[in-house]
Enzyme design. Structure first.
Site, mmCIF file in Angstrom:
data_model
loop_
_atom_site.group_PDB
_atom_site.id
_atom_site.type_symbol
_atom_site.label_atom_id
_atom_site.label_comp_id
_atom_site.label_asym_id
_atom_site.label_seq_id
_atom_site.Cartn_x
_atom_site.Cartn_y
_atom_site.Cartn_z
ATOM 1 C CG ASP A 107 89.855 4.189 45.921
ATOM 2 O OD1 ASP A 107 88.853 3.684 45.401
ATOM 3 O OD2 ASP A 107 89.842 5.267 46.551
ATOM 4 C CG ASP A 215 85.250 4.780 42.559
ATOM 5 O OD1 ASP A 215 85.373 5.722 43.343
ATOM 6 O OD2 ASP A 215 84.883 4.914 41.369
ATOM 7 C CG ASP A 338 84.197 11.969 45.995
ATOM 8 O OD1 ASP A 338 85.079 12.450 45.263
ATOM 9 O OD2 ASP A 338 83.921 10.755 46.031
HETATM 10 C C1 NOJ Z 1 83.732 8.056 43.480
HETATM 11 C C2 NOJ Z 1 85.054 8.660 43.825
HETATM 12 O O1 NOJ Z 1 85.145 8.817 45.206
HETATM 13 C C3 NOJ Z 1 85.146 9.958 43.070
HETATM 14 O O2 NOJ Z 1 86.234 10.745 43.479
HETATM 15 C C4 NOJ Z 1 85.220 9.627 41.603
HETATM 16 O O3 NOJ Z 1 85.203 10.814 40.858
HETATM 17 C C5 NOJ Z 1 84.037 8.761 41.171
HETATM 18 N N1 NOJ Z 1 83.732 7.723 42.093
HETATM 19 C C6 NOJ Z 1 84.341 8.121 39.837
HETATM 20 O O4 NOJ Z 1 85.352 7.162 39.976
#
Ligand code: NOJ
Length: 568
Positions: A107, A215, A338
């Site tokens: 990531d 990300d 998420d």
């Molecule tokens: C997207 C990520 O998948 C999520 O988990 C995170 O909170 C936000 N970006 C901020 O990095």
């Protein structure tokens, strides 16, 4: 096609027939009884991944981090957080995965760092800091309140303003944080920032990793004019393609054929995606788009839950299929760390039905997803049909987005029960409960106390029980789908066409190519439906390639959550 053209036809990239598995490390497997999943836990479970047959693992962040956002707040991009292990152990994991033919994608979280990253500590030491300009600073604006307030009205994705003061810097300036205050946004306009990021990425690739999941990467380019205005220019600034092209040339050039790059891009459109993923443009291999996971959001926020109309889902995914048919490439996902659990969101997770159709509904969702054109992403636990957490109290949640939203809405006077109901559908913690390996204590995830409660349904839903089910194993069904993508050029590359767009329960499409045609037909409901397409034209004489029911049904009827794949 002439012989010459045949020779020149481009070879499809390796990831066109690959399947990616996402590991959210905190919740995957714990090897040292501290209740948090770790690298040792992953190493101990590599058989699971190899047997499933996935080609790539995307590992959510394991870097050094204060864990304000479970690792998406990084304080050292080149260190492993002691919660997860050490760099030596990481190297072992990488070698072991490669030994099993599995690639590893890291990531990449470079829209922002942690406020504890040395860069931000330096930048916030004062206006004269040599790193001041590595982040985004602005003066407040006097809105007639007697003293300046935030430079604009942007809101953090985790509630509250997107601007904060850094108390240590002795100034009145605000820094920008599109996420938590502990996640200050980097200033990508500064070439020093960009090259520091590229150096770090090269360091990981030199170490042997196979690519990056990036990300919120379309947020790195802000529309600078908007920083003191109030329109939402916090992403997709005009420089975005330049930055990604520069990254491509600085990091991937010369080794890109071996790598896989996927950019997470909230708000991205099909037209944007054609540009980001067009092969000749040298930016990214694919993007994560958000259109289909926003269809059940109401106008107020993502926590405003509205029923999904299957027709909207079909039309949306189909537009992406068509839009990226001749240029670019799709990533395919229904869930991740998420999003709510895909089975609870799009299927029948059994909560209200004694689990009767959980197998059918999990395998239908998997089939629909995996047989679209694109690279499928399996989120950990989906391969055994894991479900939403079912939490009923706010103290069961850990996620910063969830807790901040709840506190903010409560402060506005909203009813607690109503908020908890919204979280039962939407909280990110729904997908973050520990992976259920067995019916034993803590689902076999840890010998300690898990950082987030395990789902009590682990007595029924767990890897051991699922794999013992033979022909009704969800894992086994995923294994077949993944193998099918490896074996069948039709599945990997065949042209997609949606059928019956106006049918509210039938999801049907074809994939066509030189080696034939596939029909995929699934019933998104708990009742029998008529599906005349199954007996029309070539399909009546076609052979059944895959399905989630045994035994015969009337040829043109699909039983509850039944899916059939027919080859003609
Ligand atoms: C997207 C990520 O998948 C999520 O988990 C995170 O909170 C936000 N970006 C901020 O990095």
């Amino acid at each position: 096609m002439s012989a010459n053209e045949e020779v020149l036809a481009p070879v499809p990239a390796w990831w066109t027939d690959a399947v990616v598995y996402q590991i959210y490390p905190r919740s995957f497997a714990d090897s040292n009884a501290d209740g948090i999943g770790d690298l040792g836990g992953i190493r101990a479970r590599l058989d699971h991944l190899e047997q499933l047959g996935v080609d790539v693992v995307w590992l959510s962040p394991i870097y050094t981090s204060p864990q304000a956002d479970n690792g998406y707040d990084i304080s050292d991009y080149q260190g492993i957080d002691p919660l997860f292990g050490t760099l030596e152990e990481f190297d072992l994991l990488l070698a072991e995965m490669h030994g099993r033919g599995i690639k590893l994608v890291m990531d990449l979280v470079v829209n922002h760092t942690s406020d504890e990253h040395a860069w931000f500590v330096e930048a916030s030491s004062g206006k004269d800091s040599p790193k001041r300009d590595w982040y985004v600073w602005r003066d407040g604006i006097d809105r007639g309140e007697g003293q300046p307030t935030e430079p604009n009205l942007w809101r953090s994705a985790f509630s509250g303003p997107a601007w904060s003061h850094a108390p240590a810097d002795g100034t009145d300036e605000y820094y920008l944080h599109l996420f938590a205050a502990k996640q200050p946004d980097l200033n990508w306009e500064n070439p020093e920032v960009r090259h520091a990021v590229y150096d770090m990425m090269n360091w990981w690739l030199d170490r042997g990793v196979d690519g990056f999941r990036m990300d919120v990467i379309n947020h790195i380019a802000k529309i600078q004019d908007d920083l003191t205005g109030d329109s939402p220019g916090f992403r997709m600034g005009p420089q975005i393609h330049d930055y990604l092209h520069e990254m491509n040339l600085s990091v991937f050039a010369g080794r890109d054929a071996e790598l896989i790059t996927v950019g997470e891009m909230p708000g991205v459109t099909v037209d944007d995606a054609r540009l980001f993923t067009g092969v000749d443009r040298l930016e990214l291999d694919m993007v994560f788009q958000f259109e289909h996971v926003g269809l059940d959001h109401g106008p107020a926020s993502k926590f405003d839950n509205v029923p999904l109309d299957l027709r909207d889902l079909k039309r949306s995914l189909s537009r992406w299929q068509t839009g990226l048919a001749d240029q670019g490439w799709n990533s395919l996902y229904l869930g991740n760390h998420d999003q709510p659990r895909s089975l609870s969101r799009f299927g029948d997770d059994g909560e209200a039905t004694d689990g009767r159709l959980r197998y059918e509904s999990a395998t239908l969702l998997a089939t629909i997803l995996h047989l679209h054109r694109g690279t499928p992403y399996v989120y950990q636990g989906d391969e055994i049909g894991m479900t939403n957490a079912g939490f009923t109290r706010i103290d069961q949640y850990q996620d910063i987005e969830t807790l901040n939203w709840f506190a903010e809405e409560r402060a506005l006077g909203r009813d607690e029960a109503e908020l908890l109901e919204a979280l039962r559908f939407r909280s990110r913690d729904n997908a973050r409960t520990p992976v259920q390996w067995s019916a034993g204590s803590q689902a076999g995830f840890t010998e300690g106390t898990p950082w987030l409660e395990v789902n009590p349904n682990h007595d029924v839903i767990n890897v051991e029980s699922d794999r013992a089910l033979g022909s009704r194993s969800i894992f086994e069904f995923y294994r077949r789908l993944i193998a099918l993508r490896h074996e069948s050029p039709l599945v990997a590359l065949g042209e997609f066409a949606l059928l019956e767009p106006d049918d509210p329960t039938l999801y049907a499409f074809t994939r066509s190519g030189d080696s034939g045609r596939l029909l995929v037909a699934g019933n998104f409901s708990g009742s029998d439906i008529e599906a005349p397409i199954l007996v029309e034209g070539p399909w009546s004489a076609g052979s059944r390639l895959l399905g989630n029911y045994e035994g015969d049904a009337p040829a043109a009827v699909l039983r509850p959550w039944e899916v059939r794949v027919i080859l003609a």
